[in-house]
Design an enzyme around this catalytic site. Structure first.
Site, PDB file in Angstrom:
ATOM      1  CG  ASP A  79      13.003   0.181   6.902  1.00  0.00           C
ATOM      2  OD1 ASP A  79      12.782   0.050   7.734  1.00  0.00           O
ATOM      3  OD2 ASP A  79      13.311   0.670   5.988  1.00  0.00           O
ATOM      4  CG  ASP A 130      10.571   3.541   9.932  1.00  0.00           C
ATOM      5  OD1 ASP A 130      10.821   2.745   9.170  1.00  0.00           O
ATOM      6  OD2 ASP A 130      10.604   4.601   9.153  1.00  0.00           O
TER       7      ASP A 130
END
Ligand SMILES: *[C@@H]1O[C@H](CO)[C@@H](O)[C@H](O)[C@H]1NC(C)=O
Length: 369
Positions: free
Chosen positions: A259, A82
């Site tokens: 992201d 992430d």
């Protein structure tokens, strides 16, 4: 003997490892419930320990997973890699929540390199929360070794965790947003080249991550277009404008956050509404070729997505349906980000050069695979 081990370690960390990413399909039900939550809930914010609030994410629709090893001997966890958060956490063998009955659990007692820390570790997400304590141990991502504190999670609430394959999250962003100010996996790693790249593909078997560096074979003679990280929390780039077709939409000094832990494109309603005005995606995927392109301008360069890029195929029973992968939310004042998730990263191969605080892109179609 010890010297040899050190040499081997150095040699191995100089090579770029190509680590397969596992991909799962998004179901329509999960997609809609995440979307509904975005539209109905006031976004929740998390205090990062520095007196600042950071928005919390929802991992309901995450699609790409990687294996990380923790402890000695190694215990293996499927986690979300992430770039939009900065902590490592995994479920603990001391967890008795239902989700812990069918996910991998970290057992401190079985690791000779475990070190107790004990600080509380809590995160509230859009659709639930996790809590536990900080533990310290060695970790390994495809041959990149680190030694950090991580969350050993003992209690869990929320649908996204129950519905997901993940046994944890590996945060790859900056330590400024790290919970409990814990140093990050990348910063504490044995890498001299603190950088990594993601090749995200809609084919479940084709996606992979490289660390350190990028896939030089696939890149060949192509060159990255680099953009400086303008704020070192997320990988935030200067979003200088937006376009639907040829129509410009001012971006009001927003930043584009690259992201990997968000599956779609999420921005404030004030930007998303004009961006998707008149764009209707039919469930049966018909008429896609009649829809306009949408463009994100980063440092005044165009990153254009066609309908095939910004429409997501979700599974509905045994069928596939199309949905628009751009979502608006009422962001509070001061939260000036447009989150460009996997939908963007599939089109643009993304190289996170943390060492030099920049992100590079190459149109993924140009890579040699
Ligand atoms: C972003 O780009 C605009 C336009 O080029 C410039 O005025 C602004 O200072 C930039 N912002 C940052 C944070 O670099």
């Amino acid at each position: 003997m010890q010297k040899l081990a050190v040499l081997l370690l150095l040699a191995s960390s100089a090579l770029t490892a190509k680590i397969p990413l596992r991909k799962v399909q998004i179901t329509k039900q999960k997609f809609l419930s995440a979307k509904e939550r975005l539209n109905s809930e006031v976004p929740k914010f998390l205090d990062n320990g520095l007196g600042e609030s950071i928005p919390v994410k929802d991992y309901m629709n995450t699609q790409y997973f990687v294996d990380v090893e923790i402890g000695t001997p190694a215990q293996t966890f499927t986690v979300v890699p992430d770039t939009g958060s900065s902590n490592l956490w995994v479920y603990s063998s001391k967890c008795y929540a239902i989700v812990c009955y069918y996910h991998s659990l970290y057992n401190a007692a079985k690791s000779s390199t475990y070190k107790k820390n004990g600080e509380k570790f809590d995160i509230t997400y859009g659709s639930g929360s996790i809590s536990g304590t900080v533990s310290e141990d060695v970790s390994n991502l495809g041959g990149t070794h680190s030694h950090i504190g991580f969350g050993e999670i003992t209690s869990v609430s929320g649908a996204s965790f129950y519905a997901s394959q993940m046994s944890g999250i590996l945060g790859l962003a900056y330590d400024t947003i790290s919970v409990d100010k814990i140093p990050t996996f990348i910063d504490q790693s044995d890498l001299t080249d603190k950088s990594f790249a993601f090749y995200l593909h809609s084919n479940p078997d084709a996606s992979y991550m490289t660390i350190p560096g990028y896939d030089t074979d696939a890149v060949g003679n192509n060159e990255f277009t680099f953009h400086n990280v303008v704020e070192q929390r997320y990988y935030s780039l200067n979003l200088t404008g937006l376009k639907q077709g040829d129509t410009s939409i001012p971006s009001n000094n927003f930043k584009a956050v690259i992201d990997s832990g968000t599956s779609v494109l999420v921005g404030p309603n004030s930007l998303v509404n004009p961006l998707i005005k008149g764009i209707t995606v039919n469930d049966d995927c018909s008429g896609l070729d009649k829809l306009p392109t949408i463009t994100f301008q980063i440092d005044n360069l165009d990153y254009t997505l066609t309908p095939n890029d910004y429409v997501l195929q979700v599974t509905q029973g045994s069928d596939t349906e199309c949905v628009l992968a751009v979502m608006g939310q009422d962001f509070p004042a001061g939260f000036d980000y447009f989150i460009l998730g996997d939908t963007f990263m599939r089109k643009f191969y993304s190289y996170f050069d943390k060492k030099n605080n920049r992100v590079g892109f190459i149109n993924a179609e140009k890579l040699h695979h």
